[in-house]
Scaffold this active site. Structure first.
Site, PDB file in Angstrom:
ATOM      1  N   ASP A 215       6.455   2.164  -5.733  1.00 15.67           N
ATOM      2  CA  ASP A 215       7.181   2.802  -6.843  1.00 15.67           C
ATOM      3  C   ASP A 215       6.959   4.304  -6.755  1.00 15.67           C
ATOM      4  OD1 ASP A 215       8.699   2.989  -9.302  1.00 15.67           O
ATOM      5  OD2 ASP A 215       6.820   3.357 -10.347  1.00 15.67           O
ATOM      6  N   SER A 216       7.824   5.062  -7.436  1.00 11.72           N
ATOM      7  CA  SER A 216       7.630   6.515  -7.490  1.00 11.72           C
ATOM      8  C   SER A 216       6.308   6.861  -8.170  1.00 11.72           C
ATOM      9  CB  SER A 216       8.788   7.159  -8.257  1.00 11.72           C
ATOM     10  OG  SER A 216       8.800   6.664  -9.581  1.00 11.72           O
TER      11      SER A 216
ATOM     12  N   CYS B 210      11.057  -0.322  -7.974  1.00 11.44           N
ATOM     13  CA  CYS B 210      11.605   0.911  -8.535  1.00 11.44           C
ATOM     14  C   CYS B 210      13.124   0.795  -8.499  1.00 11.44           C
ATOM     15  CB  CYS B 210      11.137   2.098  -7.684  1.00 11.44           C
ATOM     16  SG  CYS B 210      11.843   3.678  -8.173  1.00 11.44           S
TER      17      CYS B 210
ATOM     18  N   GLU C  23       4.429   9.080 -17.118  1.00 14.31           N
ATOM     19  CA  GLU C  23       3.589   9.580 -16.012  1.00 14.31           C
ATOM     20  C   GLU C  23       2.515  10.541 -16.538  1.00 14.31           C
ATOM     21  OE1 GLU C  23       3.352   9.153 -12.490  1.00 14.31           O
ATOM     22  OE2 GLU C  23       4.559   7.349 -12.806  1.00 14.31           O
TER      23      GLU C  23
ATOM     24  N   CYS D 202      14.226   0.248 -15.573  1.00 13.78           N
ATOM     25  CA  CYS D 202      13.314   1.187 -14.924  1.00 13.78           C
ATOM     26  C   CYS D 202      11.947   0.563 -15.098  1.00 13.78           C
ATOM     27  CB  CYS D 202      13.362   2.555 -15.595  1.00 13.78           C
ATOM     28  SG  CYS D 202      12.037   3.656 -15.020  1.00 13.78           S
TER      29      CYS D 202
ATOM     30  N   HIS E 206       9.116   1.713 -15.224  1.00 13.25           N
ATOM     31  CA  HIS E 206       8.189   2.414 -16.120  1.00 13.25           C
ATOM     32  C   HIS E 206       8.369   1.972 -17.590  1.00 13.25           C
ATOM     33  CE1 HIS E 206       7.607   5.257 -12.793  1.00 13.25           C
ATOM     34  NE2 HIS E 206       6.692   5.887 -13.485  1.00 13.25           N
TER      35      HIS E 206
HETATM   36  N1  DGL Z   1      10.095   3.348 -11.923  1.00 13.67           N
HETATM   37  C1  DGL Z   1      11.307   3.880 -11.457  1.00 13.67           C
HETATM   38  C2  DGL Z   1      12.508   3.040 -11.705  1.00 13.67           C
HETATM   39  O1  DGL Z   1      12.368   1.848 -11.846  1.00 13.67           O
HETATM   40  C3  DGL Z   1      11.578   5.306 -11.452  1.00 13.67           C
HETATM   41  C4  DGL Z   1      11.188   6.334 -12.083  1.00 13.67           C
HETATM   42  C5  DGL Z   1      11.330   7.748 -11.665  1.00 13.67           C
HETATM   43  O2  DGL Z   1      10.554   8.140 -10.798  1.00 13.67           O
HETATM   44  O3  DGL Z   1      12.175   8.430 -12.229  1.00 13.67           O
HETATM   45  O4  DGL Z   1      13.605   3.524 -11.732  1.00 13.67           O
END
Ligand code: DGL
Length: 276
Positions: free
Chosen positions: A11-12, A74, A159, A193, A195
């Site tokens: 993931d990012s 992600c 984050e 997402c 997150h």
């Molecule tokens: N967790 C990521 C997603 O599912 C991305 C978040 C990001 O880095 O903007 O899209």
């Protein structure tokens, strides 16, 4: 790690942990390596080329650690980089490696959650602009209408560990209002997402009780179970000692470790991965 063939989870940043937790619950026997590109997160507002370049670099790091299979936990990377990796990049390094995403397995089932046939999709700018959920859900559920809303400030709040603080309420409410203004018929909201489940309690608090919020973790984990059943040639390669290793591209691993520890029963001690 020599001889081990773990499943790679990318993931990012820390969002992929919401998917990893579900995968590790359902498939505890395998070895795993998690890589969060925290130093370069968020990806959501970046260009197609940058997201592809960053994702491919990280996937190759996971390959170098022995992973024959990588899950892009992600949505942004799945929307912007997965196809190029699957169709072009893999054959340049090792065509036996596999990379899977999170959008298709989610689109395959999300239509089953709605009665009104109106779904709200919350994601990053990149995911929303890609139109991937519109296309994929239309494939599997042509009678479902999808309403999308990007939430560009949610990942930075998470984050930076601000998601539990009162300051995040303003932006939670703002994007939910913008989504609900699009249709009064929405009865299901997908957190598209990885997150966003970290904000799920706040999100639910601002929504009417009849709207169901769906996170992807369990959906993606079940789809990985099905994938491994259909692909014994991959399943048999994977090492099974139940080990989890964590890497972050952030040189200060403290925030990552604190958050990751709250996801698992044992304390997480990640290592800094220096990208060349
Ligand atoms: N967790 C990521 C997603 O599912 C991305 C978040 C990001 O880095 O903007 O899209």
């Amino acid at each position: 790690m020599v001889n081990k063939q773990p499943i790679g989870i990318f993931d990012s940043g820390i969002g992929g942990l919401t998917v990893f937790r579900s995968i590790a619950n359902l498939l505890p026997q395998y070895d795993y390596v998690y890589l969060g590109d925290n130093a370069r997160a968020p990806y959501g507002n970046r260009s197609f080329n940058t997201i592809h370049q960053y994702t491919w670099e990280c996937v190759q790091e996971l390959f170098a650690m022995g992973c024959p299979l990588v899950v892009l936990a992600c949505n942004t990377a799945s929307a912007k980089a997965l196809r190029t990796i699957q169709q072009q990049d893999l054959k340049t390094v090792d065509p036996t490696k596999r990379v899977l995403g999170v959008i298709r397995p989610t689109a395959e089932v999300i239509g089953n959650y709605t009665q009104t046939k109106h779904i709200g999709v919350l994601g990053t700018k990149g995911t929303v602009q890609s139109g991937s959920y519109l296309l994929e859900i239309a494939n599997f559920f042509p009678d479902v209408t999808v309403h999308q809303q990007s939430c560009p400030l949610w990942v930075p709040l998470i984050e930076n560990a601000e998601h539990d603080k009162p300051g995040s309420d303003y932006f939670v409410k703002k994007y939910l209002d913008q989504l609900l203004e699009q249709s009064a018929d929405i009865d299901t909201i997908l957190l598209a997402c990885t997150h966003y489940p970290l904000l799920q309690k706040k999100i639910e608090a601002y929504l009417p009780a009849h709207i169901r919020v769906v996170a992807q973790g369990d959906i993606v984990a079940q789809s990985l179970v099905n994938y491994l059943q259909r692909h014994p040639e991959m399943e048999s390669k994977l090492s099974k000692t139940g080990e989890k290793r964590f890497f972050t591209t952030s040189d200060d691993t403290t925030d990552f470790d604190n958050l990751a520890t709250s996801f698992f029963t044992e304390p997480v001690k990640s290592s800094f991965l220096h990208l060349k």
